[in-house]
Write an enzyme that holds these catalytic residues in place. Sequence first.
Site, PDB file in Angstrom:
ATOM      1  N   HIS A  19      15.735  15.139 -16.258  1.00  0.00           N
ATOM      2  CA  HIS A  19      16.963  14.056 -17.125  1.00  0.00           C
ATOM      3  C   HIS A  19      15.084  13.193 -15.538  1.00  0.00           C
ATOM      4  O   HIS A  19      14.639  11.674 -16.059  1.00  0.00           O
ATOM      5  CB  HIS A  19      17.650  13.706 -16.402  1.00  0.00           C
ATOM      6  CG  HIS A  19      18.366  14.915 -17.430  1.00  0.00           C
ATOM      7  ND1 HIS A  19      19.078  15.302 -17.251  1.00  0.00           N
ATOM      8  CD2 HIS A  19      18.414  14.701 -18.510  1.00  0.00           C
ATOM      9  CE1 HIS A  19      20.396  15.548 -18.251  1.00  0.00           C
ATOM     10  NE2 HIS A  19      20.012  15.662 -19.218  1.00  0.00           N
ATOM     11  N   LYS A  43      39.984  13.555 -22.794  1.00  0.00           N
ATOM     12  CA  LYS A  43      39.437  14.546 -22.652  1.00  0.00           C
ATOM     13  C   LYS A  43      38.414  15.125 -21.703  1.00  0.00           C
ATOM     14  O   LYS A  43      37.254  14.943 -21.983  1.00  0.00           O
ATOM     15  CB  LYS A  43      39.283  15.746 -23.709  1.00  0.00           C
ATOM     16  CG  LYS A  43      37.973  15.112 -24.810  1.00  0.00           C
ATOM     17  CD  LYS A  43      38.521  16.689 -25.849  1.00  0.00           C
ATOM     18  CE  LYS A  43      37.384  16.642 -26.990  1.00  0.00           C
ATOM     19  NZ  LYS A  43      35.328  16.360 -26.613  1.00  0.00           N
ATOM     20  N   ARG A  93      13.357  18.343 -25.842  1.00  0.00           N
ATOM     21  CA  ARG A  93      12.556  19.574 -25.518  1.00  0.00           C
ATOM     22  C   ARG A  93      11.895  20.428 -26.717  1.00  0.00           C
ATOM     23  O   ARG A  93      10.942  20.790 -26.302  1.00  0.00           O
ATOM     24  CB  ARG A  93      13.610  20.092 -24.623  1.00  0.00           C
ATOM     25  CG  ARG A  93      13.930  19.576 -23.322  1.00  0.00           C
ATOM     26  CD  ARG A  93      15.178  20.631 -22.964  1.00  0.00           C
ATOM     27  NE  ARG A  93      16.213  19.848 -23.809  1.00  0.00           N
ATOM     28  CZ  ARG A  93      17.561  20.453 -23.497  1.00  0.00           C
ATOM     29  NH1 ARG A  93      17.552  20.842 -21.794  1.00  0.00           N
ATOM     30  NH2 ARG A  93      18.794  19.652 -24.493  1.00  0.00           N
ATOM     31  N   SER A 131      21.207  21.480 -19.120  1.00  0.00           N
ATOM     32  CA  SER A 131      22.595  21.454 -18.161  1.00  0.00           C
ATOM     33  C   SER A 131      23.237  22.291 -18.078  1.00  0.00           C
ATOM     34  O   SER A 131      24.668  22.805 -17.192  1.00  0.00           O
ATOM     35  CB  SER A 131      23.363  19.656 -18.358  1.00  0.00           C
ATOM     36  OG  SER A 131      22.277  18.740 -17.999  1.00  0.00           O
TER      37      SER A 131
HETATM   38  P1  ADP Z   1      23.244  14.611 -24.345  1.00  0.00           P
HETATM   39  O1  ADP Z   1      24.898  14.881 -23.897  1.00  0.00           O
HETATM   40  O2  ADP Z   1      23.497  13.242 -24.826  1.00  0.00           O
HETATM   41  O3  ADP Z   1      23.143  15.255 -25.135  1.00  0.00           O
HETATM   42  P2  ADP Z   1      22.327  15.226 -21.496  1.00  0.00           P
HETATM   43  O4  ADP Z   1      22.332  14.818 -20.121  1.00  0.00           O
HETATM   44  O5  ADP Z   1      22.365  16.986 -22.185  1.00  0.00           O
HETATM   45  O6  ADP Z   1      23.252  14.310 -22.453  1.00  0.00           O
HETATM   46  O7  ADP Z   1      20.760  14.976 -22.362  1.00  0.00           O
HETATM   47  C1  ADP Z   1      20.108  13.310 -22.073  1.00  0.00           C
HETATM   48  C2  ADP Z   1      19.175  12.782 -22.508  1.00  0.00           C
HETATM   49  O8  ADP Z   1      18.060  14.109 -22.330  1.00  0.00           O
HETATM   50  C3  ADP Z   1      18.761  13.799 -23.789  1.00  0.00           C
HETATM   51  O9  ADP Z   1      17.888  13.088 -24.735  1.00  0.00           O
HETATM   52  C4  ADP Z   1      17.914  14.775 -23.654  1.00  0.00           C
HETATM   53  O10 ADP Z   1      17.230  15.483 -25.111  1.00  0.00           O
HETATM   54  C5  ADP Z   1      17.719  14.837 -22.467  1.00  0.00           C
HETATM   55  N1  ADP Z   1      16.895  15.958 -21.354  1.00  0.00           N
HETATM   56  C6  ADP Z   1      17.585  16.690 -20.874  1.00  0.00           C
HETATM   57  N2  ADP Z   1      17.892  18.030 -20.898  1.00  0.00           N
HETATM   58  C7  ADP Z   1      16.004  17.760 -20.614  1.00  0.00           C
HETATM   59  C8  ADP Z   1      14.702  17.901 -20.075  1.00  0.00           C
HETATM   60  N3  ADP Z   1      15.234  19.399 -19.269  1.00  0.00           N
HETATM   61  N4  ADP Z   1      13.611  17.433 -20.104  1.00  0.00           N
HETATM   62  C9  ADP Z   1      13.390  16.506 -21.486  1.00  0.00           C
HETATM   63  N5  ADP Z   1      14.781  15.864 -21.240  1.00  0.00           N
HETATM   64  C10 ADP Z   1      15.842  16.120 -21.571  1.00  0.00           C
END
Ligand code: ADP
Length: 157
Positions: A19, A43, A93, A131
Amino acid sequence: MEKKIALFPGSFDPFTKGHEDIVKRGLQLFDEIIIAIGYNSQKSNRYFAIDLMVKYIEYTFRNYPNIRVATYAELTAEFARRHDAKFLLRGIRNTTDYEYENSISQMNRKLYHELESVFLITSPQYAWISSSIIREVHRYGGDVSDFLPYDINVAET
Ligand code: ADP
């Protein structure tokens, strides 16, 4: 010229180096980025507390005056409209991310026509960081510090 404000929305449970990389690269495109942690007040099933995550992200970008951190519990498109953000920044990704991002960006544009989604392809060294995997490793006591841009073991400041 109008300031280019982008929203980087997500659950960020937790916010990872993947991120962080997207945000830093996004700064080459936008004047200001709002990192917005979405949550559902009905929730709350987060693993990492939202207030804690706000602090960690703020700490990560403490030297970047053009990055803000916010939380929201409404439609992402509405939140963007209220904050004058005309761009949604997202990371991709793999094809699974692509499929998902494609449909939400179509929906977001229906909800807020001026909103343009901008996708950055993940840097290869972060492509496999997610995550959900970090939560799983942390739950069982594994060391996740290599994947986070802040020190999760340090007590709240
Ligand atoms: P959501 O619940 O909206 O998917 P995330 O917190 O999982 O939220 O991810 C937010 C954004 O960051 C999304 O666009 C996701 O694809 C991107 N993202 C998550 N992990 C990575 C990573 N390792 N590298 C690049 N982008 C990522």
